[in-house]
Design a protein around this motif. Sequence first.
Motif: not given
Length: 210
Positions: A162-166
């Motif tokens: 996800s964007n948060d994980e990236i």
Amino acid sequence: MPVSVLLIDDEVLVRQGFRNALEETADVVVVGEASRAAEGLCLARRHQPEVVLTADVTDLPRLRTCVTGGVIVLAWECTDERLHRVLTAGARGLLLKRASREELVAAVRAVAQGHAHLGAEVAGRLLDRFEILPPPEEADRGLGLLSDRERQVLVRIARGRSNDEIARELYLTCATVKSHVSHILAKLGQPNRMHAALLAQRLGLLTRAG
């Protein structure tokens, strides 16, 4: 801890080849192998592996309950019917038996981390099926336009992040990641991140990224 893998395939040479390839990888261990789904289910219940590689999908829903990561289905060829069947049954990936060692290991690692993975040829079929694959020269040109950071983001998109994980992995803000994703889609000429992820797999970015 190494990723634990269970092999289920009625072809002895296939199991042997996959075992040899996986056991050459320091962070992967094969905890068992079986020739039939029933035998494989018993082993899965006993060992609780992180990943199961299986060519027998007759008992896939029950098999999934014994796996902490996911199931990758093995096949000699990928038809639209088979792809639909294995994905709707809950498999986390479909890999052709002629896949390279690098692709096999990348698939196992991705699924062990909870992500989905389609082999390059399978992803290519899906892309072709929906007519979203640009010509090779156009795809290469699009990749050439990406900055190093954008390539890093694209690889993680292809791994299901996800964007948060990236943002956490690359020490970026979510706003910066969103900006990179927008630039990636524009440069690759893709309508959304799912299509960009499939294209990245088709072009072998995951294998090259390790």
